[in-house]
Structures are given as structure tokens and as C-alpha cells.
Scaffold this motif. Structure first.
Motif, PDB file in Angstrom:
ATOM      1  N   GLU A   1      15.684  49.219  23.207  1.00 56.49           N
ATOM      2  CA  GLU A   1      14.851  50.281  23.742  1.00 56.49           C
ATOM      3  C   GLU A   1      15.454  50.801  25.042  1.00 56.49           C
ATOM      4  N   ALA A   2      15.252  52.083  25.418  1.00 58.31           N
ATOM      5  CA  ALA A   2      14.468  53.052  24.692  1.00 58.31           C
ATOM      6  C   ALA A   2      15.368  54.160  24.120  1.00 58.31           C
TER       7      ALA A   2
ATOM      8  N   LYS B   1      13.637  44.371  22.576  1.00 60.11           N
ATOM      9  CA  LYS B   1      12.725  44.619  23.685  1.00 60.11           C
ATOM     10  C   LYS B   1      13.360  44.165  24.985  1.00 60.11           C
TER      11      LYS B   1
ATOM     12  N   ASN C   1       6.381  40.668  25.845  1.00 59.72           N
ATOM     13  CA  ASN C   1       5.088  41.272  25.582  1.00 59.72           C
ATOM     14  C   ASN C   1       4.165  40.139  25.152  1.00 59.72           C
ATOM     15  N   ILE C   2       2.885  40.194  25.557  1.00 53.20           N
ATOM     16  CA  ILE C   2       2.007  39.067  25.219  1.00 53.20           C
ATOM     17  C   ILE C   2       1.769  38.930  23.722  1.00 53.20           C
ATOM     18  N   THR C   3       2.108  39.978  22.931  1.00 55.48           N
ATOM     19  CA  THR C   3       1.962  39.830  21.484  1.00 55.48           C
ATOM     20  C   THR C   3       3.240  39.284  20.841  1.00 55.48           C
ATOM     21  N   MET C   4       4.270  39.054  21.667  1.00 56.97           N
ATOM     22  CA  MET C   4       5.534  38.494  21.146  1.00 56.97           C
ATOM     23  C   MET C   4       5.663  37.114  21.732  1.00 56.97           C
ATOM     24  N   ASN C   5       5.354  36.073  20.947  1.00 57.62           N
ATOM     25  CA  ASN C   5       5.251  34.779  21.589  1.00 57.62           C
ATOM     26  C   ASN C   5       5.856  33.611  20.829  1.00 57.62           C
TER      27      ASN C   5
ATOM     28  N   SER D   1      15.170  40.804  23.830  1.00 57.93           N
ATOM     29  CA  SER D   1      14.721  39.895  22.774  1.00 57.93           C
ATOM     30  C   SER D   1      14.428  40.592  21.452  1.00 57.93           C
ATOM     31  N   ILE D   2      14.611  39.821  20.399  1.00 56.10           N
ATOM     32  CA  ILE D   2      14.250  40.252  19.042  1.00 56.10           C
ATOM     33  C   ILE D   2      13.543  39.079  18.377  1.00 56.10           C
ATOM     34  N   ALA D   3      12.462  39.370  17.664  1.00 62.78           N
ATOM     35  CA  ALA D   3      11.764  38.320  16.913  1.00 62.78           C
ATOM     36  C   ALA D   3      12.687  37.826  15.803  1.00 62.78           C
TER      37      ALA D   3
ATOM     38  N   LYS E   1      12.234  36.452  13.063  1.00 57.26           N
ATOM     39  CA  LYS E   1      11.837  36.670  11.660  1.00 57.26           C
ATOM     40  C   LYS E   1      12.429  37.949  11.068  1.00 57.26           C
ATOM     41  N   PHE E   2      12.922  38.859  11.931  1.00 56.80           N
ATOM     42  CA  PHE E   2      13.455  40.116  11.409  1.00 56.80           C
ATOM     43  C   PHE E   2      14.951  40.070  11.117  1.00 56.80           C
TER      44      PHE E   2
ATOM     45  N   ILE F   1      15.553  47.929  13.859  1.00 59.40           N
ATOM     46  CA  ILE F   1      14.872  47.031  14.796  1.00 59.40           C
ATOM     47  C   ILE F   1      15.293  47.413  16.199  1.00 59.40           C
ATOM     48  N   PHE F   2      14.330  47.588  17.106  1.00 60.77           N
ATOM     49  CA  PHE F   2      14.752  47.793  18.496  1.00 60.77           C
ATOM     50  C   PHE F   2      14.424  46.558  19.315  1.00 60.77           C
TER      51      PHE F   2
END
Lengths: 193, 193
Positions: A58-59, A80, A84-88, A108-110, A112-113, A77-78
Motif C-alpha cells: 500500500e498505497a 500492509k 491493524n487490530i483485525t490482523m492478528n 506484513s501479509i497474512a 494464509k494468502f 494482495i497488498f
């Protein structure tokens, strides 16, 4: 990419020693028509490479990366720049220093992707010192996936990013390569496409 | 938007009290096909409104906003969350508090990209407390331009963003409206499109 070079000459602004401002079509206001052409140009080059994911950061990378993904018919996939509190959980990270913003970010990248069967095309708007791309490569390799190449919209060839990435063993494919600035004008090197 | 609601039910994850995670198709990994449908859906709604610019905020708003811009054939501008050394004059700003990230950011757009003849469609991925959209409205009005409407991909209807924006006099058009979460499942309100 001739269309991009022409647009840089027409609408780019050279600021100081080493800054090219392209905020009227790429980094702030976005010209979707040019982005589509950029997407198609990268896709033509990589259509037989078996790319399964496009990854950017990003961005400003998002717009060109999205149209590359569309033209290759794969997900984008971008990465981050801030937690973020939803990425944990299951987060893959790398430290990236931005010379433009003068800060170090955790990118960071989750996990799972990305998986070991993925062949990733990295796309970014600028290549200068190569730190962002290097961080993305580290993350993709943590996932066991393969980096096919790094596709760059505008390469500052007078900085050492390309050399760094090539030394690491990754091909760099740039649509416009800035050799130097002369009297406030861009002088290009021959581009890769 | 039925296709979006179905995708939320299939791939969204409800976390805790008020978080819906849609990182597999919107906020981290991006499904360009769905983004194109979102773009077309907003464009169908606003095709006769005389919209001249689409404005969003980095980073997750960029993908849907870009396809809205494409479908309306206008430029897209993404507001920046941090000052950049290449952005140094004629900058319009607003303060925005993010409840998700728990930080206040200065959001900015270069004034040269907005003028009093502009009719702006704001697009964002989420509407919760309405702070981001309110900041964008403040910036667009500083430029003397007109806000046509706020187009939202996913509205958290149990938070007060929509009420806030409507009280300010701006129509909100949301493709999916989350009424509440029940046993980890999303229950929708009727969407605007």
C-alpha cells in the motif's frame, strides 16, 4: 513503455536532486486508462510465466497492481504498512525503511494468502533503493512461495534498487527507467518493455 | 448488492463484537472481479449525476474507487494519511480519528486536483463512525467542490456513521448494510442498491 514515458515527460515534475512527482496520474490522482495499459503491458510480458498472485504494497502500488492482476486473471494482495487490530494471527512481516518518508515500517501479509505453490509477480509504482521490494520478497519466501519477477512502473536507475534485487537473483522489469534529471527534465534509459 | 452480500456471508469473518473481516476479497487480498461489479453498480446509480471525480482514502478504498472511476470514466483521487516530502504545497487537510487503528491521522489531498466545478463521489470500503468520510467532505468543501454522495461498500449500520453524514446533508449509498451479528453470522439490513 512509450506511453508512460510520454506521460512522465508531459505531467511529471522533477523536484530537487532525485524526486520525480507523478501525483497527477499515479501516486495521488490516478488515471485508470494509463493503469489499464500498464496492467496489460505487464500481463503481455508475464502471460506464460504461470503467475498465480500479484503482490504489491500500500498505497500507490495498488492501482497498477490491480490492473496487472485483472489482465493476468489472478488475485492481488497488498501488503500492509501498519498493524491493524483485525490482523492478528499468521502474519508474515519484514522491516522496510522508506527513504522518501524517512521511517521504518513493519510490512506484513497474512500468511494464509500465500502458499508454496504460488508464483508471485511483485508490482510497485517506484523502485529507488529496493527496500520495499526486498521486504516483499522476504515475506513471500517466508511463505515458501516463489517470486517470478519484480515489475516496476518507474525505476530510478540512478539509485541502487535494481542492482540490489538483481544481486539477490530476481529479474526486474521496469516500464520507465530514469537515468538522470537534466535542467529539471527527465532523461530515460532504455526501458525493459 | 446481492453478489456482495453473498460474498460476505461466504468469506467474511465476524470477530468479536463489531468487526467484520473481509481480507480475502476487499481489504488485503483483492478480488478484481468483485471490484469491477462494485464499480459498475455504483456507476449505474450515478451515471446521470454529472460526477467529475471519485475520491477515496488510502489504502482499502483504492480498489473499489478505481473501478467506480473507470465505470464513470473520471479520474480517481486517493487522500493520503501521512505527509510525504513530495507533497508540500497547496495541501488541503482534515483530522480523522480511526477507531479501528486507534490513531488520529491528518488526511490530505493536493488542492490542485479539486476545483469548484467538481462534483465528487466519495467511495470507501467501510462506513462505521463516518470519521473518514467526514474528513473527505471537509477537504472537498475547502476546495469549493460539491459532494454528490458517499458510496460505501460495507456499512456497519449499528454504528453512527450514516446518521452523522445524513445529518450533514449528504446522501449515503451502501452496497451492503450490516444490521447486527448473531452467533458469529452477519444479519443484513436492506441495502441501498
Amino acid at each position: 513503455m512509450k506511453l508512460l514515458e510520454e506521460r512522465i515527460l508531459k505531467d511529471g515534475n522533477v523536484l530537487g536532486e532525485n524526486i520525480l512527482k507523478v501525483d497527477s496520474f499515479l501516486t495521488h490522482q490516478v488515471d485508470f486508462k494509463l493503469m489499464k495499459e500498464i496492467g496489460q503491458t505487464f500481463a503481455d510480458r508475464f502471460k506464460d510465466a504461470g503467475v498465480t498472485k500479484v503482490v504489491t504494497i500500500e498505497a500507490s502500488g495498488i492501482a497498477p497492481a490491480l490492473y496487472v492482476a485483472e489482465a493476468l486473471d489472478v488475485p492481488m494482495i497488498f501488503a500492509k504498512k501498519a498493524k491493524n487490530i483485525t490482523m492478528n494471527e499468521g502474519i508474515l512481516t519484514a522491516e522496510v525503511y522508506s527513504f522518501t518518508k524517512q521511517v521504518t515500517s513493519t510490512v506484513s501479509i497474512a500468511g494464509k494468502f500465500l502458499d508454496p505453490s504460488d508464483k508471485v509477480l511483485i508490482i510497485d509504482d517506484f523502485l529507488a533503493n529496493g527496500q520495499a521490494a526486498k521486504g516483499l520478497i522476504q515475506i513471500i519466501e517466508q511463505a515458501g512461495a516463489q517470486v517470478e519477477a519484480i515489475g516496476i512502473v518507474i525505476e530510478k536507475s540512478f539509485q541502487d534498487g535494481r542492482g540490489l534485487l538483481e544481486e539477490l537473483g530476481y529479474p526486474v522489469v521496469s516500464l520507465a527507467r530514469l537515468d538522470r534529471f537534466e535542467n529539471g527534465q527527465v532523461v530515460f534509459k532504455e526501458a525493459d518493455i
